[in-house]
Design an enzyme around this catalytic site. Structure first.
Site, short mmCIF file in Angstrom:
data_model
loop_
_atom_site.label_atom_id
_atom_site.label_comp_id
_atom_site.label_asym_id
_atom_site.label_seq_id
_atom_site.Cartn_x
_atom_site.Cartn_y
_atom_site.Cartn_z
N SER A 150 0.84 -1.19 0.00
CA SER A 150 0.00 0.00 0.00
C SER A 150 0.88 1.26 0.00
O SER A 150 1.66 1.45 -0.94
CB SER A 150 -0.95 -0.05 1.20
N MET A 151 0.83 2.11 1.01
CA MET A 151 1.71 3.28 1.05
C MET A 151 3.17 2.85 0.92
O MET A 151 3.98 3.54 0.29
CB MET A 151 1.52 4.05 2.36
#
Length: 265
Positions: free
Chosen positions: A102-103
């Site tokens: 994700s991030m």
């Protein structure tokens, strides 16, 4: 940038001895794991245990959480990348593979760009649960109240429900969570020119029912490297890494073995 040994130890955790310079297995590479928004180094503990046979596995601990909870969390991707890039200079005596969820996928991508510009490229990049860098969804959770932030955490099913129900724990984790959401939701990809920004191999992993990342959005990473590109999808949502741990670690182990072979040619 010069990072002293103490600073590097703040940022990096090695949970299990492994290959590639960490003792143990014989992978000959170092896997650097970058957590999701609100995540911690320990979220990769079980992955480290399995993948230590293939690489020296390191997990990055962002400031503002767990044993770094008294430090201010960083609120921009640029600031996180600057620190992580500097820290990893202490570990690039062994070929590095960056793995981010994700991030963490965006952080891995931007760190890889920095490494390539400096003439010290990573061996490869593995991105999980993240759409391509130039695709934005207009998300603004970081600008809303705590309840909206909690609702987003709950919807993505990446946080223990017990944590969300415990007001005292929530008070500790929400500042870091908000900082991370601010960083990733305000991130904008800045191209260097018309060519693909990376030359290293890129491998993308995605959940087939991820509510935030469509399959085509994940596949769009193919335009961000001029090197080999691998795409795999798995049953599950945004945090498919947990229920699909065996299948995902097998896929990562395959990538690590292939990359290690390329490093010795």
């Amino acid at each position: 940038m010069s990072i002293d040994e103490g600073s590097a130890e703040l940022w990096v955790r090695r949970f299990h001895p492994g290959g590639g310079g960490g003792g143990g297995g014989g992978g000959g590479v170092r896997l650097v794991c970058l957590p999701h928004a609100g995540g911690t180094a320990s979220s990769f503990f079980s992955y480290s245990r399995i993948l230590a046979a293939y690489a020296d596995v390191l997990a990055v601990q962002y400031p503002g959480r767990q044993d770094r909870r008294h430090e201010p969390a960083l609120t921009s991707v640029d600031a996180l990348v600057e620190e992580i890039y500097g820290v990893l200079r202490a570990y690039d005596d062994v070929p590095l593979v960056l793995f981010g969820h994700s991030m963490g996928g965006i952080l891995g991508f931007e760190v890889a760009r920095r490494m390539e510009r400096a003439g010290r490229p990573p061996l490869g990049l593995i991105v999980s649960g993240r759409r391509a860098p130039d695709l934005y969804a207009g998300e603004d959770v970081h600008t809303r109240g705590d309840q909206a932030l909690i609702a987003e955490m709950s919807a993505l099913s990446g946080t223990d429900p017990g944590v969300l129900a415990d007001e005292e724990i929530l008070r500790m984790v929400l500042p870091a969570m908000r900082a991370d959401f601010t960083a990733i939701e305000t991130y904008r990809y800045r191209p260097d020119g018309p060519l693909a920004p990376l030359r290293c191999p890129v491998s993308v992993l995605t959940g087939e029912s991820d509510p935030r990342v469509g399959l085509e959005q994940a596949m769009a990473w193919r335009d961000f490297t001029s090197g080999p590109f691998t795409f795999r999808s798995f049953p599950g949502g945004h945090f498919f890494l947990t229920p699909q741990q065996d299948a995902v670690t097998a896929a990562i182990a395959e990538d690590l073995s292939r990359l290690a072979q390329s490093a010795v040619r």
